[in-house]
Scaffold this motif. Structure first.
Motif, PDB file in Angstrom:
ATOM      1  N   PRO A 103       0.847  -1.198   0.000  1.00 26.16           N
ATOM      2  CA  PRO A 103       0.000   0.000   0.000  1.00 26.16           C
ATOM      3  C   PRO A 103       0.878   1.242   0.000  1.00 26.16           C
ATOM      4  O   PRO A 103       2.067   1.176   0.337  1.00 26.16           O
ATOM      5  CB  PRO A 103      -0.794  -0.119   1.302  1.00 26.16           C
ATOM      6  N   LEU A 104       0.307   2.352  -0.378  1.00 23.91           N
ATOM      7  CA  LEU A 104       1.030   3.619  -0.415  1.00 23.91           C
ATOM      8  C   LEU A 104       0.815   4.385   0.886  1.00 23.91           C
ATOM      9  O   LEU A 104      -0.283   4.380   1.444  1.00 23.91           O
ATOM     10  CB  LEU A 104       0.537   4.471  -1.589  1.00 23.91           C
ATOM     11  N   LEU A 105       1.855   5.040   1.342  1.00 22.14           N
ATOM     12  CA  LEU A 105       1.768   5.874   2.526  1.00 22.14           C
ATOM     13  C   LEU A 105       1.632   7.337   2.118  1.00 22.14           C
ATOM     14  O   LEU A 105       2.334   7.787   1.200  1.00 22.14           O
ATOM     15  CB  LEU A 105       3.012   5.690   3.399  1.00 22.14           C
ATOM     16  N   PRO A 106       0.747   8.091   2.761  1.00 25.17           N
ATOM     17  CA  PRO A 106       0.588   9.505   2.402  1.00 25.17           C
ATOM     18  C   PRO A 106       1.825  10.303   2.801  1.00 25.17           C
ATOM     19  O   PRO A 106       2.410  10.064   3.859  1.00 25.17           O
ATOM     20  CB  PRO A 106      -0.631   9.942   3.209  1.00 25.17           C
ATOM     21  N   ASP A 107       2.212  11.234   1.949  1.00 27.37           N
ATOM     22  CA  ASP A 107       3.398  12.054   2.202  1.00 27.37           C
ATOM     23  C   ASP A 107       3.025  13.524   2.049  1.00 27.37           C
ATOM     24  O   ASP A 107       2.442  13.915   1.024  1.00 27.37           O
ATOM     25  CB  ASP A 107       4.505  11.683   1.213  1.00 27.37           C
ATOM     26  N   PRO A 187       4.830  -1.070  -8.648  1.00 26.60           N
ATOM     27  CA  PRO A 187       5.155  -1.665  -7.341  1.00 26.60           C
ATOM     28  C   PRO A 187       6.332  -1.002  -6.645  1.00 26.60           C
ATOM     29  O   PRO A 187       6.522  -1.185  -5.439  1.00 26.60           O
ATOM     30  CB  PRO A 187       5.475  -3.122  -7.695  1.00 26.60           C
ATOM     31  N   GLU A 188       7.120  -0.220  -7.383  1.00 22.08           N
ATOM     32  CA  GLU A 188       8.282   0.450  -6.793  1.00 22.08           C
ATOM     33  C   GLU A 188       7.883   1.658  -5.949  1.00 22.08           C
ATOM     34  O   GLU A 188       8.615   2.065  -5.044  1.00 22.08           O
ATOM     35  CB  GLU A 188       9.252   0.889  -7.894  1.00 22.08           C
ATOM     36  N   MET A 189       6.737   2.239  -6.248  1.00 27.05           N
ATOM     37  CA  MET A 189       6.309   3.439  -5.550  1.00 27.05           C
ATOM     38  C   MET A 189       5.871   3.104  -4.120  1.00 27.05           C
ATOM     39  O   MET A 189       5.181   2.122  -3.883  1.00 27.05           O
ATOM     40  CB  MET A 189       5.174   4.131  -6.300  1.00 27.05           C
ATOM     41  N   LYS A 190       6.274   3.942  -3.178  1.00 27.84           N
ATOM     42  CA  LYS A 190       5.989   3.710  -1.755  1.00 27.84           C
ATOM     43  C   LYS A 190       5.134   4.812  -1.136  1.00 27.84           C
ATOM     44  O   LYS A 190       4.426   4.575  -0.165  1.00 27.84           O
ATOM     45  CB  LYS A 190       7.303   3.619  -0.967  1.00 27.84           C
ATOM     46  N   LEU A 191       5.235   6.035  -1.673  1.00 29.27           N
ATOM     47  CA  LEU A 191       4.583   7.202  -1.079  1.00 29.27           C
ATOM     48  C   LEU A 191       3.647   7.857  -2.093  1.00 29.27           C
ATOM     49  O   LEU A 191       3.833   7.716  -3.305  1.00 29.27           O
ATOM     50  CB  LEU A 191       5.633   8.218  -0.621  1.00 29.27           C
ATOM     51  N   VAL A 192       2.663   8.585  -1.584  1.00 28.67           N
ATOM     52  CA  VAL A 192       1.732   9.259  -2.487  1.00 28.67           C
ATOM     53  C   VAL A 192       1.264  10.571  -1.872  1.00 28.67           C
ATOM     54  O   VAL A 192       1.137  10.700  -0.656  1.00 28.67           O
ATOM     55  CB  VAL A 192       0.514   8.353  -2.806  1.00 28.67           C
ATOM     56  N   VAL A 207      -4.816  15.728  -8.766  1.00 29.78           N
ATOM     57  CA  VAL A 207      -3.419  15.408  -9.055  1.00 29.78           C
ATOM     58  C   VAL A 207      -2.924  14.361  -8.074  1.00 29.78           C
ATOM     59  O   VAL A 207      -3.162  14.464  -6.864  1.00 29.78           O
ATOM     60  CB  VAL A 207      -2.524  16.669  -8.977  1.00 29.78           C
ATOM     61  N   GLN A 208      -2.258  13.346  -8.610  1.00 33.04           N
ATOM     62  CA  GLN A 208      -1.580  12.334  -7.804  1.00 33.04           C
ATOM     63  C   GLN A 208      -0.077  12.424  -8.069  1.00 33.04           C
ATOM     64  O   GLN A 208       0.341  12.507  -9.223  1.00 33.04           O
ATOM     65  CB  GLN A 208      -2.019  10.915  -8.209  1.00 33.04           C
ATOM     66  N   ASP A 209       0.710  12.423  -7.007  1.00 33.83           N
ATOM     67  CA  ASP A 209       2.167  12.341  -7.154  1.00 33.83           C
ATOM     68  C   ASP A 209       2.671  11.159  -6.342  1.00 33.83           C
ATOM     69  O   ASP A 209       2.437  11.078  -5.125  1.00 33.83           O
ATOM     70  CB  ASP A 209       2.836  13.645  -6.705  1.00 33.83           C
ATOM     71  N   PHE A 210       3.353  10.257  -7.019  1.00 31.93           N
ATOM     72  CA  PHE A 210       3.898   9.048  -6.396  1.00 31.93           C
ATOM     73  C   PHE A 210       5.405   9.210  -6.242  1.00 31.93           C
ATOM     74  O   PHE A 210       6.068   9.789  -7.109  1.00 31.93           O
ATOM     75  CB  PHE A 210       3.618   7.817  -7.274  1.00 31.93           C
ATOM     76  N   GLY A 211       5.966   8.691  -5.144  1.00 28.25           N
ATOM     77  CA  GLY A 211       7.394   8.876  -4.929  1.00 28.25           C
ATOM     78  C   GLY A 211       8.081   7.702  -4.248  1.00 28.25           C
ATOM     79  O   GLY A 211       7.442   6.867  -3.607  1.00 28.25           O
ATOM     80  N   ILE A 212       9.405   7.682  -4.419  1.00 30.77           N
ATOM     81  CA  ILE A 212      10.275   6.748  -3.726  1.00 30.77           C
ATOM     82  C   ILE A 212      11.265   7.609  -2.930  1.00 30.77           C
ATOM     83  O   ILE A 212      12.033   8.381  -3.525  1.00 30.77           O
ATOM     84  CB  ILE A 212      11.055   5.847  -4.691  1.00 30.77           C
ATOM     85  N   ALA A 213      11.248   7.496  -1.627  1.00 30.44           N
ATOM     86  CA  ALA A 213      12.131   8.298  -0.793  1.00 30.44           C
ATOM     87  C   ALA A 213      13.572   7.803  -0.892  1.00 30.44           C
ATOM     88  O   ALA A 213      13.818   6.611  -1.095  1.00 30.44           O
ATOM     89  CB  ALA A 213      11.666   8.256   0.661  1.00 30.44           C
ATOM     90  N   LYS A 214      14.509   8.713  -0.747  1.00 33.82           N
ATOM     91  CA  LYS A 214      15.928   8.339  -0.736  1.00 33.82           C
ATOM     92  C   LYS A 214      16.285   7.723   0.610  1.00 33.82           C
ATOM     93  O   LYS A 214      15.687   8.043   1.635  1.00 33.82           O
ATOM     94  CB  LYS A 214      16.803   9.569  -0.995  1.00 33.82           C
TER      95      LYS A 214
END
Length: 214
Positions: A103-107, A187-192, A207-214
């Motif tokens: 699942p995606l975590l809100p950011d 599946p690589e995306m973790k945050l939204v 608008v949706q923005d998906f991200g992978i944190a460093k």
């Protein structure tokens, strides 16, 4: 005070889901633990209820694509009288074959970024990923690159409800490469981060923005 408001908001959202579940069979096959896991945005105070709900259903989709298709999506297309044409049938087949994912975590940073773009597009009446001043997406995300390894963005127009906008992006009608759908199912995306704002021409934009944190 803010924590108290966030708690009340989370409880209200969960209550609305429970009431909906009592009136509808679509949640009967979903374990309570899965519903709680999908409800990752319930505690935040930077999203509206409809924005939180769009993340909830997006997470149900990602956690169990096949079950989502058999329950919520089947109920949705029936209630909205969406024609089960070749595009929808192909989507159903794809989701039935899609592996389960996180699942995606809100950011908040991504939500602020999505909100800024939704407001900009809404006030200018424009569409797309470039800013109203012509700044391309690649340049728009430059300030976030020290926090994220990658960011993908979806934009939708004309839906007053964030869940409707999410489903619209998932079906991805008239988008040859299904880029919006691919972002949702990456599946690589973790945050939204998501944002629903008024739009000068289309009434609303999401608008949706998906991200992978460093």
């Amino acid at each position: 005070m803010r924590n108290r408001i966030a708690l009340v908001s989370a409880l209200t959202f969960m209550l609305s889901l429970n009431l909906h579940a009592q009136d509808n069979d679509i949640f009967k096959l979903w374990p309570d633990s899965t519903l709680a896991k999908a409800n990752s945005a319930s505690h935040v105070d930077f999203l509206s209820e409809t924005e939180k709900e769009s993340i909830f259903y997006m997470n149900l989709l990602r956690i169990n694509p096949r079950l989502f298709t058999e329950t919520y999506f089947a109920d949705y297309i029936k209630s909205k009288d969406i024609k089960k044409d070749k595009l929808v049938k192909d989507l159903i087949k794809e989701l039935e074959e899609t592996p389960k994912m996180n699942p995606l975590l809100p950011d908040k940073q991504l939500s602020d970024f999505a909100k800024a773009h939704a407001i900009d597009m809404g006030q200018s009446g424009r569409t797309g990923h470039n800013s109203s001043k012509g700044k391309p997406f690649r340049d728009r995300i430059s300030d976030l690159e020290h926090h994220f390894m990658a960011i993908n963005e979806n934009c939708n127009y004309g839906n007053e409800d964030a869940v409707d906008a999410f489903i619209d992006l998932l079906i991805d009608r008239n988008v040859p490469n299904f880029g919006h759908r691919k972002n949702i199912l990456d599946p690589e995306m973790k945050l939204v981060g998501v944002s629903l704002e008024p739009h000068e021409r289309w009434r609303f934009n999401y608008v949706q923005d998906f991200g992978i944190a460093k």
